[in-house]
Design an enzyme around this catalytic site. Structure first.
Site, short mmCIF file in Angstrom:
data_model
loop_
_atom_site.label_atom_id
_atom_site.label_comp_id
_atom_site.label_asym_id
_atom_site.label_seq_id
_atom_site.Cartn_x
_atom_site.Cartn_y
_atom_site.Cartn_z
N SER A 31 0.81 -1.22 0.00
CA SER A 31 0.00 0.00 0.00
C SER A 31 0.84 1.27 0.00
O SER A 31 0.77 2.09 0.91
CB SER A 31 -0.94 0.00 1.21
OG SER A 31 -1.85 1.07 1.14
N LEU A 32 1.61 1.45 -1.06
CA LEU A 32 2.45 2.65 -1.15
C LEU A 32 1.63 3.93 -1.22
O LEU A 32 2.07 4.99 -0.77
CB LEU A 32 3.37 2.56 -2.38
CG LEU A 32 4.42 1.44 -2.37
CD1 LEU A 32 5.38 1.62 -3.54
CD2 LEU A 32 5.19 1.42 -1.06
N ALA A 42 6.64 -3.23 -5.78
CA ALA A 42 5.83 -2.09 -5.35
C ALA A 42 4.36 -2.38 -5.56
O ALA A 42 3.94 -2.74 -6.66
CB ALA A 42 6.23 -0.84 -6.13
N GLU A 43 3.57 -2.20 -4.50
CA GLU A 43 2.11 -2.29 -4.61
C GLU A 43 1.56 -0.88 -4.48
O GLU A 43 1.45 -0.34 -3.39
CB GLU A 43 1.54 -3.19 -3.52
CG GLU A 43 0.04 -3.38 -3.64
CD GLU A 43 -0.59 -3.97 -2.39
OE1 GLU A 43 -1.00 -5.13 -2.43
OE2 GLU A 43 -0.65 -3.24 -1.38
N ASP A 44 1.26 -0.28 -5.62
CA ASP A 44 0.79 1.11 -5.63
C ASP A 44 -0.39 1.23 -6.58
O ASP A 44 -0.25 1.07 -7.79
CB ASP A 44 1.93 2.04 -6.06
CG ASP A 44 1.47 3.49 -6.18
OD1 ASP A 44 0.46 3.84 -5.54
OD2 ASP A 44 2.11 4.25 -6.92
#
EC number: 2.4.1.18
Length: 899
Positions: free
Chosen positions: A559-560, A611-613
């Protein structure tokens, strides 16, 4: 006690442990420069010059490091011209350089900055004691309380203004081991004990005096230790030579003294007839003439230098003074025994507080109304886990199996690391995956949060087992050739005070922002203060900790969007770059991510970061040197949302093939770095349903229309997974159990379900029979497409056929051709699909095969197709294939025909 000054010339100080440790690791010898610059000066006169030289050196090193660095490089490469965003990137780059300068003022290098766990927390020191350090700038008094001192806040304490508290707010407490009754203190003041490697050495009975005498007899050549034993002989003789036997006794009598070079040349002239052995092995040249200080270049003779380099340091004698573990246990009672319970006691302006230390590595969170506490984990060398396997080589493509330890068992309970190791890891290997991704491993107080509200960032959750149990899990996974990733949560933290970091030292802005900004707008969690150097030290050390201590291979940063934006990602975006550089963007958070990626990839070159964005911040996977954030992969979150939307809200005959393709391919510039999944834990855990539950959950095969519903569900389940797997980048993820169509959602025990565990598990019993066995067999074939044929690493798919009317999609990837017919009723006898290469194409995967739960409509005579010279879809040739409804086929070019 032994007087060290008269016994030996090497330094017996705790800091020399570093030297001895290098020696133990095989790093022999000490390198010295051939030219030694010796400065003798007044500090006040020298300081401005030192500052000037330091700035010049830093400027030079920065200039060298900047080679090839372009803060807007990826914008230039992609041809994006946005003046405002480019300026934002340049300002961010400058701020990052300033941040690094601040780091280097307090830390030796990035390794030191990322290794806070080597000092902070509780550690056994070789000098029969335990050292504790933690950060609490808002407190006035710190103490360790535990079952080993009767939970007393005064026995092991430190006060502000004394040695135990520094200017940055770090508390340092020493807990001395206690002498056993009848034992005498060690004769050597800095006596050290090797608690681990030589645990069975015991006390050899050789005294320190005997070891020092042995060093003097064996190491030093005759006369070499003369000036060590008689420390005042050298200055006395020099004074006498300079001023004579009746030397002046006051400054007034002393008068003017010639400069050092003149005195040295005069002395050398007077002794020119002396034998060479009496002359010093060097010349001194004064470079500081006319200045208020002297600068000497000391140039040594080649013979003396060679002799100096060939002489090994006397480390073996130093190591010989150490005693072993048995000798330590015989003489001392450990101050903090293994398994001891403890907490950190703070006295603050608002009163006393008890906290679980922030750097604790083993924690028992609040349970059944009991207050949380840390556990000192220091097993004996015989009992401590020993690594057996080396890390697997990083593969060209990733097939990730996402897991949650607690729900990984069949029984309605919290499963353990040990059970996961024995039962789940073999299944993952059998299924054909090459990596596991674990969610919820760091300690969290509330089980129902799935592990996303972390309370203790350095501790593996005790509800699953001990730290050694987790080491065994990682080691066995490596032994099976599986990489181990953690879903790391640094975007926010739990708001718990007694066990977490909130109000840790009594102040509201220790680790987190003050006021509203310190709280997530919707989730009630705390938001880190990424602009604080000590918070960065904590977070980056935490990343390094899991790699160093537990040998994990990478991270998915959760959750970036929650951390990058002050609105936590809950805002509308206009697809304009201004959204990524306006007043709602937290530049400090971006610099943390850049710094984390930069340090991790330098310290651990094979590490993988994902990255989870949800906002797909520009430059996620671009190199840091080109203005990016430095991630290796990014998650395509849109794909699973699209599939859920289609299954829940859109009739089968209205599915848009164009939308499916555009969503799956997503950002073409970074498609190669995309991690795709049809469904991960969100679809099963976060109040949703797995695809299997949506498609055929509760369907009775014998009921009216039941078989048709089941056939539809099985077909779409396979097709969705196949097209998601083969059309994405070099990484694919699947959540535990979905590979065989787990028919139930996950529901953690909460008050709303009377704390039931009935849905907090996996139905592994379904794996070997019926529909679920068919789906598992198909999923194994998908993994084998990449394992044996390298589908994911063959470059990006070339999508050349998207027909919304016929609901057919076709694309190629290397020599492989993929064809999908999503139409719910229309089958095509001879459907034209373009291919570039003329030749023979053999079907290697057919979703309609009976062994995969299909109808078996496509017979073997359709498995070999020969191309026709006919332009279709912009390709020079085509195939005429039989496409039953809701089926997918994979062909491989097996023979090229030259026309």
């Amino acid at each position: 006690m032994v007087s060290l000054s008269n016994q030996t010339r090497f330094s017996f100080h705790p800091n020399n442990l570093v030297v001895s440790e290098k020696r133990r690791l095989g790093i022999s010898g000490v390198n010295f420069p051939r030219k030694i610059k010796l400065k003798i000066t007044c500090f006040a006169a020298e300081r401005p010059r030192q500052e000037k030289q330091k700035k010049k050196s830093q400027s030079q090193s920065t200039s060298d490091a900047e080679a090839g660095v372009d803060p807007v490089g990826f914008l230039t490469r992609l041809g994006i011209a946005d003046r405002i965003f480019a300026q934002f990137l340049r300002e961010r780059h400058k701020a990052l350089k300033d941040l690094k300068d601040e780091i280097f003022k307090r830390h030796f290098d990035f390794r030191d900055f990322a290794s806070g766990f080597e000092l902070l927390g509780m550690h056994r020191h070789m000098e029969h004691r335990v050292d504790f350090m933690d950060w609490g700038p808002g407190s006035r008094y710190g103490a360790i309380i535990g079952d080993f001192n009767g939970w007393s806040p005064t026995e092991n304490a430190a006060r502000e203004g004394l040695f135990g508290h520094d200017d940055y707010g770090y508390w340092f407490i020493i807990l001395e081991d206690k002498l056993r009754e009848g034992e005498e203190p060690d004769e050597l003041y800095f006596q050290q004990y090797n608690y681990v490697d030589d645990y069975d050495k015991g006390d050899s009975g050789v005294s320190a005096e005997e070891i020092f005498q042995k060093a003097n007899d064996e190491y030093w050549e005759p006369g070499e230790d003369r000036f060590i034993k008689n420390r005042f002989e050298v200055p006395a003789k020099l004074y006498e030579q300079m001023f004579g036997p009746n030397s002046p006794q006051t400054l007034e009598e002393l008068g003017d003294i010639p400069d050092a070079e003149t005195r040295y040349k005069q002395w050398k002239e007077e002794h020119k007839d002396d034998p060479p052995s009496n002359l010093p092995p060097c010349d001194i040249i004064d470079k500081g003439q006319g200045k208020p200080y002297d600068i000497f270049n000391v140039v040594t003779s080649p013979e003396w230098t060679k002799k100096f380099y060939e002489k090994e340091p006397p480390i073996p004698y130093w190591l010989e003074t150490r005693k072993g573990r048995k000798a330590w246990l015989q003489k001392y009672i450990p101050a903090v025994p293994h398994g001891s319970k403890y907490r950190l006691y703070f006295n603050t302006p608002d009163g006393p507080l008890e906290r679980v230390p922030a750097w604790a590595t083993y924690v028992q969170p609040e349970d059944e109304g009991k207050q949380a506490y840390a556990i000192h984990w220091e097993p004996s060398p015989e009992a401590a886990y020993k690594w057996k396997y080396s890390k697997p080589k990083v593969p060209e493509s990733l097939r990730i199996y996402e897991c949650h330890i607690g729900i990984s068992g069949s029984e309605p309970k919290v499963s353990t690391f040990e059970e996961f190791t024995k039962k789940v890891l073999p299944h993952v290997k059998r299924a054909g995956y090459n990596a596991i991704q674990l969610i919820g491993v760091p300690e969290h107080k509330d089980y129902f949060t799935v592990g996303y509200r972390v309370t203790n960032f350095f501790a593996a959750s005790s509800r699953y087992g001990t730290p050694d149990d987790f080491k065994r899990l990682v080691d066995e996974a490596h032994g099976l050739g599986l990489l181990v990733f953690l879903d790391i949560v640094h975007s926010y933290a739990a708001a718990d005070q007694m066990v977490g970091l909130s109000l840790f030292d009594g102040s509201n802005d220790c680790y987190f922002h003050y006021g509203k900004r310190g709280h997530h707008k919707h989730w009630g969690t705390r938001m880190f203060k990424y602009g604080d150097l000590d918070v960065l030290h904590f977070l980056i050390s935490n990343l390094n900790w899991w790699i160093t201590e537990y040998q994990v291979d990478g991270y998915q940063f959760h959750s970036l969007a929650s951390m990058i934006y002050t609105h936590n990602g809950f805002a509308s975006f206009n697809n304009d770059l201004d959204d990524y550089c306006n007043q709602y963007v937290d530049r400090d958070a971006l610099m943390y991510l850049i710094l984390a990626n930069e340090i991790l990839h330098v310290q651990h070159p094979n590490i993988i970061t994902i990255a989870e964005d949800a906002t797909y911040y520009p430059g996620l996977c671009e190199p840091v040197s080109q203005g990016g954030l430095g991630f290796d992969y990014y998650v395509n979150l849109s794909a699973s949302e699209m599939w859920v939307s289609l299954l829940d809200n859109v009739p089968d005959n209205e599915w848009s093939m164009s939308k499916i393709v555009s969503t799956l391919v997503a950002n073409k510039e970074y498609a190669d770095k995309m991690l795709s999944y049809a469904e991960n834990h969100n679809q099963s855990i976060s109040g949703g349903r797995s695809f299997a539950e949506i498609l055929f959950g509760g369907v009775d095969n014998g009921s009216p229309g039941g078989k048709e519903l089941l056939d539809r569900g099985i077909s779409l389940h396979k097709m969705i997974r196949l097209i998601t797997f083969t059309s994405g980048g070099r990484a694919y993820l699947n959540f535990m159990g979905n590979e065989f169509g787990h028919p139930e959602r996950v529901e953690f025990p909460t008050q709303s379900n009377n704390f039931s565990f009935s849905l907090a598990n996996r139905r592994w019993d379904l794996l070997e029979s019926g529909v679920h066995h068919h789906l598992f067999s198909f999923d194994k074939e998908l993994m084998d497409l990449d394992k044996s044929k390298g589908i994911l690493s063959r470059g990006l798919p070339s999508i050349h056929h998207v027909n919304d009317a016929n609901m057919v999609i076709s694309f190629s990837r290397g020599p492989f051709l993929f064809i999908f017919n999503f139409h719910p009723s229309n089958s095509y006898e001879k459907y034209d699909v373009g291919v570039e290469e003329a030749g023979e194409y053999t079907m290697i995967l057919n979703s309609d095969e009976v062994k995969y739960g299909g109808q078996g409509i496509v017979t073997e005579d359709h498995y070999l197709q020969r191309s026709i010279s006919k332009r279709i879809d912009g390709q020079r040739n085509c195939l005429e294939v039989f496409l039953p409804s809701r089926t997918a086929q994979v062909y491989k070019l097996t023979r090229i025909l030259r026309i």
